[in-house]
Write a protein that holds these residues in place. Structure first.
Motif, PDB file in Angstrom:
ATOM      1  N   THR A  15       0.824  -1.192   0.000  1.00 48.44           N
ATOM      2  CA  THR A  15       0.000   0.000   0.000  1.00 48.44           C
ATOM      3  C   THR A  15       0.860   1.243   0.000  1.00 48.44           C
ATOM      4  N   GLN A 267      -3.216   6.742   9.593  1.00 49.15           N
ATOM      5  CA  GLN A 267      -3.271   8.100   9.069  1.00 49.15           C
ATOM      6  C   GLN A 267      -2.478   9.047   9.965  1.00 49.15           C
ATOM      7  N   LEU A 276     -11.921  10.595   7.612  1.00 55.54           N
ATOM      8  CA  LEU A 276     -12.166   9.622   6.548  1.00 55.54           C
ATOM      9  C   LEU A 276     -13.271   8.640   6.929  1.00 55.54           C
ATOM     10  N   ASP A 297     -13.534  -4.214   1.635  1.00 51.42           N
ATOM     11  CA  ASP A 297     -12.653  -3.089   1.935  1.00 51.42           C
ATOM     12  C   ASP A 297     -11.268  -3.497   1.440  1.00 51.42           C
ATOM     13  N   LEU A 305     -11.748   1.503   7.620  1.00 51.65           N
ATOM     14  CA  LEU A 305     -12.864   1.857   6.740  1.00 51.65           C
ATOM     15  C   LEU A 305     -13.920   0.763   6.693  1.00 51.65           C
ATOM     16  N   ASP A 376      -8.784   1.886  -0.576  1.00 43.76           N
ATOM     17  CA  ASP A 376      -7.873   2.945  -0.139  1.00 43.76           C
ATOM     18  C   ASP A 376      -6.460   2.539  -0.556  1.00 43.76           C
ATOM     19  N   TYR A 400     -13.838   5.256  -3.224  1.00 46.07           N
ATOM     20  CA  TYR A 400     -12.399   5.251  -3.463  1.00 46.07           C
ATOM     21  C   TYR A 400     -11.775   6.384  -2.652  1.00 46.07           C
ATOM     22  N   VAL A 401     -10.835   6.024  -1.759  1.00 45.06           N
ATOM     23  CA  VAL A 401     -10.104   6.988  -0.952  1.00 45.06           C
ATOM     24  C   VAL A 401      -8.720   7.145  -1.568  1.00 45.06           C
ATOM     25  N   CYS A 403      -4.937   9.495  -2.015  1.00 43.05           N
ATOM     26  CA  CYS A 403      -4.031  10.530  -1.519  1.00 43.05           C
ATOM     27  C   CYS A 403      -3.187  11.129  -2.633  1.00 43.05           C
ATOM     28  N   GLU A 438      -6.191  14.737   0.273  1.00 48.71           N
ATOM     29  CA  GLU A 438      -6.916  13.457   0.309  1.00 48.71           C
ATOM     30  C   GLU A 438      -8.291  13.660  -0.331  1.00 48.71           C
ATOM     31  N   VAL A 440     -12.093  11.585  -1.443  1.00 47.68           N
ATOM     32  CA  VAL A 440     -12.966  10.416  -1.350  1.00 47.68           C
ATOM     33  C   VAL A 440     -14.053  10.576  -2.397  1.00 47.68           C
TER      34      VAL A 440
END
Length: 447
Positions: A15, A267, A276, A297, A305, A376, A400-401, A403, A438, A440
């Motif tokens: 990730t 985070q 979030l 998730d 989440l 994410d 969809y999260v 960054c 960020e 979302v």
């Protein structure tokens, strides 16, 4: 205070972390000086100007300014990179840098990195981040949409100075120089810069930071301030994995506690997890949500989440968290124990979806088609392989999260080509005084 000598792992496997990159070269100190009119913001915390027909990406500037900049990279035919060394005509949005060691008054090679927007008033920072997101969605996603970057709510971030954009980082890494001194890297290099303060850090870490100490032989100093319990100072010696139990911490979001490894992913902003959680909670379309479907998730970490979904729709929700880091998955299983239909799976998301798509029977495919999928991904985004597989199993809605604006926009474009429509978007200033933002979004499958 806890002090131990052990390495820090990357944020979470598959990730936020990735293959280590070569150390960047320090900026050239002898490049030509050019006078530039700054036109607009670009992705990556730099600004666009032109010089004799060539694009120049300039650091430490603001649109509308006239600056003198030193060209530090002429290796590309299409563009140069430059560092502001003098502001001839300042923007009304310019302020004294929140971090003296990152100020334009210092030589570029001696400026602390990590606060590249610190010279800009906070409200203007948010409009610049919105411009980057709007431009990325239009260019790479084919979507025209207005964006407002929202501040974190004060109630969700106790102790954070929202006006100055300081006091929010709950994780700080200080690097160690050859002489044992500690500090951040200089912007765009691996030169350690001694500093007198760490203004982005929460108060507990600002007080704990050993800025005047020497750590001969160490590689870095990690500072961690969980929302429950004491802050910790961790001396990083090497890259070897430690033996024995790994320390864990507890992070509290609302009334719910999440256990994770102290060196695991969480985070960074004090109010980010709650922000979030609320955004995912709100953006899932309840009319389309089926608690009995094969909800997922993806890149689920320790279950933050997935818990947001479960808290909204009840303890019978069926949801699977998929995460490549086995330790994070172990914690996710425990953190999601309140939901009888929750499970945590260790695996790379692309491989998990490959197996899911090829092994699912008719009943499974029907449950997937009714599903809500939260994802994410890392800064690089989900990418084509994951998007293609998601489109193949075709969940009803995606939340969809992201960054990274460009990675998000690229994936939105890929999903639109598969028949998904961008329905809703919110953006948050979870990284004040940096260029990061960020977002979302919710996408739905068009029948």
């Amino acid at each position: 205070m806890a002090q131990t000598r052990r390495p820090r792992r990357g944020s979470r496997a598959g990730t936020r972390s990735g293959t280590p990159r070569p150390a960047p070269k320090p900026p050239a100190a002898d490049g030509p000086l050019v006078t530039l009119d700054i036109e607009r913001v670009a992705h990556g915390g730099v600004f666009v100007a032109h010089h004799e027909g060539r694009v120049v990406f300039v650091a430490d500037a603001i649109p509308g300014e006239r600056v003198v900049a030193r060209v530090v990279d002429q290796s590309k035919d299409r563009f140069w990179r430059a560092e502001t060394v003098e502001v001839l005509e300042a923007s009304p949005d310019r302020r004294p840098h929140i971090w003296a060691e990152a100020s334009v008054e210092r030589p570029p090679e001696r400026r602390a990195g990590g606060a590249e927007f610190g010279h800009i008033h906070t409200a203007r920072q948010r409009t610049l981040k919105a411009e980057v997101l709007v431009d990325a969605l239009a260019r790479f996603g084919g979507v025209e949409r207005d964006v407002v970057v929202e501040p974190v709510e004060a109630a969700l971030a106790p102790g954070v100075d929202l006006d100055a954009g300081t006091g929010w980082r709950t994780r700080v890494r200080l690097h160690v120089g050859a002489d044992g001194s500690v500090g951040p890297y200089a912007a765009r290099s691996h030169t350690v810069i001694p500093v007198a303060s760490v203004p982005l850090a929460v108060r507990a870490l600002a007080e704990l930071a050993p800025l005047a100490d020497r750590f001969a032989g160490a590689r870095a100093i990690d500072l961690v301030a969980p929302s429950v319990g004491d802050a910790a100072l961790v001396v990083v010696d090497d890259d070897r994995m430690p033996r024995g139990p790994r320390p864990t911490i507890v992070e509290r979001v609302g009334d719910r506690d999440f256990t994770l490894d102290r060196d695991g992913f969480w985070q960074v902003h004090r109010g980010a997890a709650a922000t979030l959680t609320a955004a995912v909670h709100d953006l899932v379309d309840g009319d389309r949500f089926d608690p009995r479907a094969a909800n997922h998730d993806l890149y689920g970490g320790v279950g933050l989440l997935a818990a947001a979904v479960g808290d909204r729709f009840g303890d019978t929700v069926r949801i699977t968290s998929v995460e490549a880091d086995a330790r994070a998955t172990e914690h996710a299983g425990a953190n999601l124990a309140d939901w009888v239909g929750a499970r945590a799976v260790t695996g790379r998301v692309d491989r998990y979806l490959d197996e899911l798509a090829t092994s699912a029977g008719p009943a499974d495919l029907a449950r997937l088609a009714d599903a809500t999928v939260v994802l994410d991904p890392p800064r690089s985004g989900a990418g084509r392989a994951v998007v293609d597989r998601l489109a193949e199993v075709r969940p009803r809605q995606l939340v969809y999260v992201a960054c990274d604006p460009v990675a998000l926009a690229r994936d939105v474009g890929l999903l639109r080509a598969h028949g998904y429509e961008l329905e809703a978007l919110r953006a948050f200033d979870l990284f004040p005084n940096t260029h990061h933002v960020e977002a979302v979004v919710r996408l739905r499958a068009i029948v």
